[in-house]
Design a protein around this motif. Structure first.
Motif, PDB file in Angstrom:
ATOM      1  N   UNK A 113      11.565   9.822  -9.205  1.00 13.54           N
ATOM      2  CA  UNK A 113      10.547   9.433  -8.166  1.00 13.54           C
ATOM      3  C   UNK A 113      11.212  10.367  -6.894  1.00 13.54           C
ATOM      4  N   UNK A 158      14.141   6.892  -2.018  1.00 12.77           N
ATOM      5  CA  UNK A 158      13.990   5.924  -0.724  1.00 12.77           C
ATOM      6  C   UNK A 158      15.006   6.079   0.456  1.00 12.77           C
ATOM      7  N   UNK A 162      14.952   5.434   4.954  1.00  7.09           N
ATOM      8  CA  UNK A 162      14.250   4.502   6.256  1.00  7.09           C
ATOM      9  C   UNK A 162      14.386   5.711   6.905  1.00  7.09           C
ATOM     10  N   UNK A 175       8.175   5.258   1.360  1.00  8.76           N
ATOM     11  CA  UNK A 175       7.735   3.853   0.667  1.00  8.76           C
ATOM     12  C   UNK A 175       6.848   2.795   1.866  1.00  8.76           C
ATOM     13  N   UNK A 176       7.620   3.008   3.199  1.00  3.72           N
ATOM     14  CA  UNK A 176       6.539   2.254   4.209  1.00  3.72           C
ATOM     15  C   UNK A 176       6.394   2.531   5.059  1.00  3.72           C
ATOM     16  N   UNK A 177       5.535   2.053   5.896  1.00  2.99           N
ATOM     17  CA  UNK A 177       5.298   2.879   7.209  1.00  2.99           C
ATOM     18  C   UNK A 177       6.735   2.394   8.491  1.00  2.99           C
ATOM     19  N   UNK A 178       6.947   2.921   9.110  1.00  6.83           N
ATOM     20  CA  UNK A 178       7.730   2.842  10.365  1.00  6.83           C
ATOM     21  C   UNK A 178       7.806   2.679  11.758  1.00  6.83           C
ATOM     22  N   UNK A 179       7.426   1.847  12.097  1.00 10.88           N
ATOM     23  CA  UNK A 179       6.657   2.111  14.096  1.00 10.88           C
ATOM     24  C   UNK A 179       8.072   2.444  14.745  1.00 10.88           C
TER      25      UNK A 179
END
Lengths: 196, 252
Positions: free
Chosen positions: A62, A65, A67, A101-105
């Protein structure tokens, strides 16, 4: 490492924990870790060996991942404008449009919002705009849209919600439904261009 | 579950192939596990997921992230935080279980987190959070070990860097005999029950709990028995992951 063993290792599908080589043989890169002098796979994927530079990594099946890191480019939505000089941007996609993989603000400050002097972030972005941003700091997560390639990629009319179009030669974005004109810091990647 | 009534016969002596062997109430040998089924990638919304069955015990694990740590003050500057939730579905037991997290579930969530923390390379994602959800669909003993087995697979499926997969199994003493992979009935009447989880490639024990009494010799024997079971589960885990990869290759 013998040539036969090396050939066997290249492209091999490995699982977390599988021993690959020793640190004397290769420099570990992504997807591997070192435990007691042994390089082991950390993810499930294919072994990739760079025998000229003596590097070893595991290529994930995949997407990798990640950040947000300094200098990287992301896409996101303006999720809140908390002050005249501060906007919150929710990062959703990386520069290749791969979903994170997720949201970051992240935070966009007035000083990073335009290449010219502005009084308010409302002059360059509005709530809900889809923007292309660069990470200038990891913690706190600070963003910039100063460069020409950065800025609003898709925007919506504040009056009626329709898509705003960029018209060559005009600074404003134009709403085709209600005729509204709005200012944005438009990216060179802006998606909707009206050439008609 | 309330244990009531007369204690059933859990271990019998049976002649099999001309030899006298000890057989458990469900026909298993003392060192035999229940049939195990492992599937990876069973949920489409989660970043990674796995289903694990140890006989009648069935659990599903789902992993999300790494993502922004919420609440933010929980985030750590040098690594990601692992947030685990072990939960039993209201329909997972013979009698309805309240859907709210019980004291036992909160504790098992912590146990699960502590079993996974040694293998997840959290330092690669500072200030982020990795969510691990484990839902027990059906319970028949050994849910915590099945949960750990499933959670490590879900993490691997999500692509989270791991030092090793983790597999778990329970050992116990029933009617004076050490047995592997206890089910609910055996667990209720066992003199001792010891869930063990290991990272087999690293030869590391990540979970060791015990309920009841074992002598030192029995403990060593029990640990060896658990290791044998764990290696078998580890093989099945790897097989399941490879099977999923084979499917991906056909699609793409």
């Amino acid at each position: 490492m013998t040539a036969a063993r090396l050939q066997k290792l290249e492209g091999k599908i490995v699982l977390p924990g599988e021993p690959l080589a020793t640190i004397e043989e290769f420099l570990p890169e992504e997807g591997v870790y070192v435990d007691n002098g042994v390089i082991r796979a950390a993810i499930y994927g294919k072994v990739r060996i760079d025998s000229r530079n003596k590097r070893i990594r595991v290529e994930p099946i995949k997407a990798t991942l990640k950040i947000p890191r300094r200098g990287e480019i992301y896409y996101g939505f303006v999720s809140g404008i908390i002050r005249e000089d501060l906007a919150l941007i929710k990062l959703v996609f990386d520069s290749q449009m791969e979903r994170l993989s997720g949201t970051f603000t992240g935070v966009l400050h007035l000083s990073q919002a335009s290449d010219r002097r502005i009084e308010s972030v409302y002059q360059v972005i509005r709530l809900g705009d889809f923007v292309r941003v660069q990470v200038v700091n990891e913690h706190p997560l600070l963003l910039s849209i100063k460069q020409p390639q950065l800025g609003v990629v898709a925007a919506f009319c504040s009056n009626c919600g329709a898509i705003l179009y960029r018209k060559p030669g005009i600074d404003h974005l134009v709403c085709k439904r209600c005729g509204n004109r709005e200012l944005r810091k438009v990216s060179t990647y802006y998606m909707f261009v009206d050439r008609g | 579950m309330v244990v009531s009534g007369e204690k059933p016969t859990l271990i019998r002596k049976v002649v099999r192939d001309g030899k006298e062997v000890l057989v458990r109430h469900d026909g298993r040998l003392v060192d035999q596990m229940r049939p195990i089924r492992i599937e990876v990638g069973v949920l489409s919304n989660a970043d990674g997921s796995a289903l694990v069955e140890y006989g009648g015990t069935r659990v599903i694990a789902a992993v999300y992230g790494p993502k922004e740590a919420m609440p933010k003050y929980m985030s750590l500057p040098d690594r990601a935080i692992l947030r685990c939730r072990y939960h039993m579905a209201p329909f997972s037991t013979a009698e309805r279980k309240t859907p709210a997290l019980t004291r036992r579930e909160v504790e098992l969530s912590k146990v699960l987190r502590e079993a996974l923390e040694p293998v997840v390379l959290t330092e690669l994602f500072p200030r982020a959070m990795i969510d691990v959800f484990v839902e027990v669909i059906q319970s028949d003993g050994g849910t915590r070990t099945a949960a750990i087995t499933a959670a490590s697979l879900a993490l691997a499926d999500a692509g989270v860097p791991l030092k090793d997969l983790v597999a778990g199994v329970a050992v116990g003493k029933v009617d004076g005999v050490l047995v592997l992979d206890l089910d609910e009935i055996e667990d209720n009447y066992a003199e001792a029950d010891m869930p063990v989880a290991m990272a087999p490639s690293l030869n590391q024990v990540v979970l060791l709990q015990m309920n009841g009494v074992l002598t030192l010799e029995e403990f060593h024997a029990a640990l060896q028995l658990a290791r044998k079971g764990i290696l078998e589960i580890y093989r099945l885990q790897k097989e399941a992951l490879r099977r999923k990869y084979a499917e991906v290759k056909v699609e793409g």
